[in-house]
Design an enzyme around this catalytic site. Structure first.
Site, PDB file in Angstrom:
ATOM      1  N   ALA A 162      45.600  44.689 130.217  1.00 41.55           N
ATOM      2  CA  ALA A 162      45.192  46.084 130.370  1.00 41.55           C
ATOM      3  C   ALA A 162      45.610  46.645 131.726  1.00 41.55           C
ATOM      4  O   ALA A 162      46.115  47.772 131.819  1.00 41.55           O
ATOM      5  CB  ALA A 162      43.681  46.209 130.192  1.00 41.55           C
ATOM      6  N   THR A 190      45.127  37.542 128.726  1.00 40.30           N
ATOM      7  CA  THR A 190      46.195  37.954 127.817  1.00 40.30           C
ATOM      8  C   THR A 190      47.267  36.881 127.744  1.00 40.30           C
ATOM      9  O   THR A 190      47.886  36.667 126.695  1.00 40.30           O
ATOM     10  CB  THR A 190      46.818  39.289 128.276  1.00 40.30           C
ATOM     11  OG1 THR A 190      45.788  40.277 128.376  1.00 40.30           O
ATOM     12  CG2 THR A 190      47.877  39.769 127.293  1.00 40.30           C
ATOM     13  N   ASP A 420      32.976  40.141 137.296  1.00 43.47           N
ATOM     14  CA  ASP A 420      32.834  40.747 138.625  1.00 43.47           C
ATOM     15  C   ASP A 420      33.114  42.244 138.609  1.00 43.47           C
ATOM     16  O   ASP A 420      32.476  43.007 139.349  1.00 43.47           O
ATOM     17  CB  ASP A 420      33.708  40.039 139.665  1.00 43.47           C
ATOM     18  CG  ASP A 420      35.029  39.543 139.109  1.00 43.47           C
ATOM     19  OD1 ASP A 420      35.384  39.915 137.981  1.00 43.47           O
ATOM     20  OD2 ASP A 420      35.706  38.775 139.811  1.00 43.47           O
ATOM     21  N   ARG A 482      34.848  36.320 112.352  1.00 43.93           N
ATOM     22  CA  ARG A 482      34.796  35.251 113.346  1.00 43.93           C
ATOM     23  C   ARG A 482      33.375  34.764 113.593  1.00 43.93           C
ATOM     24  O   ARG A 482      33.144  33.565 113.759  1.00 43.93           O
ATOM     25  CB  ARG A 482      35.424  35.733 114.656  1.00 43.93           C
ATOM     26  CG  ARG A 482      36.932  35.871 114.573  1.00 43.93           C
ATOM     27  CD  ARG A 482      37.541  36.293 115.894  1.00 43.93           C
ATOM     28  NE  ARG A 482      38.991  36.150 115.851  1.00 43.93           N
ATOM     29  CZ  ARG A 482      39.793  36.366 116.897  1.00 43.93           C
ATOM     30  NH1 ARG A 482      39.284  36.736 118.062  1.00 43.93           N
ATOM     31  NH2 ARG A 482      41.100  36.209 116.784  1.00 43.93           N
TER      32      ARG A 482
END
Length: 660
Positions: A162, A190, A420, A482
């Site tokens: 992202a 990713t 964080d 899932r």
């Protein structure tokens, strides 16, 4: 890329206080000059080094063999096989270089690749001792030059999918960007994802025949009673499309962006924001085209990825997420006059000037010293979720869906998924959404939980495998959600299961072919020798290796094959493309692991971060897993990468519009 004291990758290392770089400890025993080899176990397997020494110095170090994860411990390659270093130099190249430069084994590990870094240093220590030297002679402290404060039009916090998508789009539109990345190399989670991307694709899906069982999925969704006006309107749109499809007498696979959105929202248990879901799904194909134009390559077919629930999954031609990250790295290089990358630095605080976020404070991973990067136009948070932070997982595991998760492994990188960024956003007034919605994934290997070392069909051949427990029995529909699969796995003996596949079905590649590789690049022999997979020519032989009752296993396979004939089974499976009849038989042991946190920072449909009153916080945007409200209570497989592309790019486009 601008050079700005950015890390081990490009930092200027100060000379040791104990002497100049090339001066060995004169009190140490001399080494026997020559070239030596040694190895130490890294993250995946042995890391082998070749080291040349003189009597007093380490002359050169070369890693000659390793199986470390590309882009983390090992070298990241692009589609042409070229080593990519723009986003950070891998430990197998960097650690040897730094040891030679400083004549010290105390060079810092690469953040995010500690195990690989340490393995290289252990192997070099072995060589020193082989040569009759003392490792104490190379035990000098190394000092690192601190970072200076800086500024840019935009600061992007996080160098995963992202963050990189946002940075590239900003730079392409003339903005200067500084990326702050905690790890030694960009990529984040990713990089280690399954590299599947969902998007309706009329051309690809025209080649897929729609079965009656698959048709029942959409009929069931359309029969639901609307829970809101928005839901009713979307149902009406999809119903009209479905009616037109049937009236035309079509037999290819039905799909549309509206059906994709409806399916995503329903299977998130209607928890997510339907408006955000529409952004994700309606812009998915445009995002697919955008990243393809940047150089991303996908296979020429669609499948149903693990947990994706529909055959709209596009799969990278390259292993795991290396295709996405190498493409972004190429763009960083292309916009080197606009993008500054600061690796090995942990963002700690957002700075506000009045009501606007104007800067980011960060700490150098090596010196521990703080520095500040001022953002003229705004900050994009893309730090990922918190699935590798056990304390946060336990704090928010409150829905009752999951049992105690304190001893459950995670598929994600510890350096990338600590939450964080969520904490930083909360500290400047951001509201949080769906923090209690956690996802497990059943693809973690049973040794460390990582999404590694599995045959390709485990992820993208859902229609050609079955899941069996240690007793040789099926326990769940393999093409289901899932969360349902993972809850099933957690209820099995030892909380594990096997993917079982045979030599049947389209796309099967002979595992004895020398060019065969696992989904992340490992050879068949490696997987067998290290017990990541079990192989046999006959089902009887496989049952013996797995210590299963052959009668039970044979009955399971026979019953499944009967289900293929009739198109239904007792678990509600809808995908049946081939029977399991012929060897070779492969069983892949897996476990359910914490994989994705659906909750996070609240955003609007333009990626602006919202406060507790639902108002945008000036200068603050967010994209990727750090955000909440998109995936609801269950994320569809293949939607995470879509999230990074669509909202990563959108955060940049919105910031551009807001600062015109």
């Amino acid at each position: 890329m601008k050079k700005w004291s950015i890390s081990l990758v490009s930092a200027v290392l100060a000379t040791s206080l104990l002497g100049c770089n090339n001066a060995a400890n004169t009190t140490a025993s001399k080494m026997k000059a020559g070239t030596y080899t040694a190895s130490a176990v890294g993250m995946n397997d042995k890391v082998v080094v070749e080291v040349e020494v003189s009597e007093t110095e380490i002359k050169s170090i070369k890693v000659t063999s390793n199986a470390e994860t590309p882009g983390i411990g090992g070298q990241l390659m692009d589609k042409d096989g070229k080593v990519v270093t723009t986003g950070g130099v891998s430990p197998v190249d960097l650690i040897p270089e730094e040891i030679v430069k400083h004549q010290s084994l105390k060079v810092d590990n690469v953040t995010g690749a500690t195990i690989t870094s340490a393995a290289i240093k252990r192997a070099v220590k072995d060589v020193i001792e082989q040569a009759g030297g003392s490792a104490d002679a190379f035990d000098k402290e190394v000092e690192y030059e601190g970072r200076q404060d800086g500024e840019a039009d935009v600061v992007v916090v996080g160098g995963g999918g992202a963050g990189l998508a946002s940075a590239v789009e900003l730079a392409a539109n003339g903005k200067t960007v500084t990326i702050i990345e905690k790890a030694g190399e960009v990529g984040g989670d990713t990089l280690v994802c399954g590299a599947i991307y969902n998007a309706p694709d009329e051309v690809m899906q025209s080649k897929v025949e729609m079965s009656d069982a698959v048709k029942s999925t959409i009929e069931k969704a359309l029969a639901e009673t609307p829970v809101s006006d928005e839901h009713a309107a979307l149902l009406a749109e999809v119903q009209a499309q479905w009616d037109a499809y049937k009236a035309a007498g079509r037999t290819d696979l039905f799909d549309s962006k509206e059906w994709y959105a409806l399916q995503t929202w329903i299977n998130g248990d209607k928890v997510g924001s339907l408006d955000l879901v529409k952004v994700l799904c309606y812009q998915s194909y445009a995002g697919y085209e955008w990243i393809e134009q940047l150089g991303m390559q996908f296979k020429d077919a669609v499948s149903q990825g693990a947990g994706s629930l529909w055959q709209r999954t596009h799969t990278s031609k390259m292993n795991m997420g290396t295709g996405f990250i190498s493409v972004y790295a190429d763009q960083i290089e292309q916009y080197s006059d606009k993008i500054t990358l600061i690796n090995e630095a942990t963002a700690t605080e957002l700075v506000k000037d009045g009501d606007k976020v104007t800067a980011v404070k960060a700490t150098d991973n090596h010196t521990g010293k703080e520095f500040t990067v001022t953002a003229k136009d705004g900050v994009v948070l893309a730090t990922g979720g918190f699935s590798a932070n056990p304390k946060m997982v336990q704090e928010y595991n409150t829905t009752g869906k999951w049992p105690d998760l304190s001893k459950i492994a995670t598929t994600n990188r510890e350096s990338s998924s600590q939450g964080d960024g969520i904490t930083m956003a909360k500290n400047v007034g951001a509201s949080l959404t769906d923090m209690d919605e956690l996802q497990l994934l059943y693809l973690g290997n049973v040794k460390d939980g990582q999404l590694t070392k599995y045959p390709p069909r485990c992820v993208n051949g859902t229609d050609q495998v079955i899941f069996i427990n240690k007793e040789g029995k099926r326990f769940v529909r393999e093409d289901g959600r899932r969360d349902e699969i993972c809850l099933g796995v957690l209820g099995q003996p030892d909380q594990m299961f096997y993917f079982l596949e045979s030599g049947d079905g389209a796309g099967y590649k002979d595992i004895k072919d020398p060019s065969w590789r696992s989904a992340d690049g490992f050879t068949f022999d490696y997987l067998v020798e290290n017990e990541y997979i079990y192989y046999a020519d006959t089902l009887e032989e496989l049952a013996e290796k797995l210590e299963m009752n052959i009668e039970d296993l044979q009955a399971t396979v026979d019953t499944f094959n009967q289900s293929v004939d009739i198109g239904t089974d007792e678990f509600g499976r809808t995908l049946f493309s081939s029977k399991l009849e012929n060897g070779p038989w492969v069983a892949t042991p897996r476990q359910a692991c914490i994989h994705h946190t659906m909750g996070g920072v609240t955003i609007d449909t333009e990626s602006r971060v919202l406060d507790e009153m639902g108002q945008p916080i000036m200068g603050l945007y967010a994209a990727g897993e750090i955000t909440g409200g998109i995936h609801g209570a269950n994320r569809l497989g293949g939607n995470a990468v879509v999230d990074t592309v669509v909202f990563g790019k959108l955060s940049a486009d919105t910031l551009l519009a807001d600062t015109k």
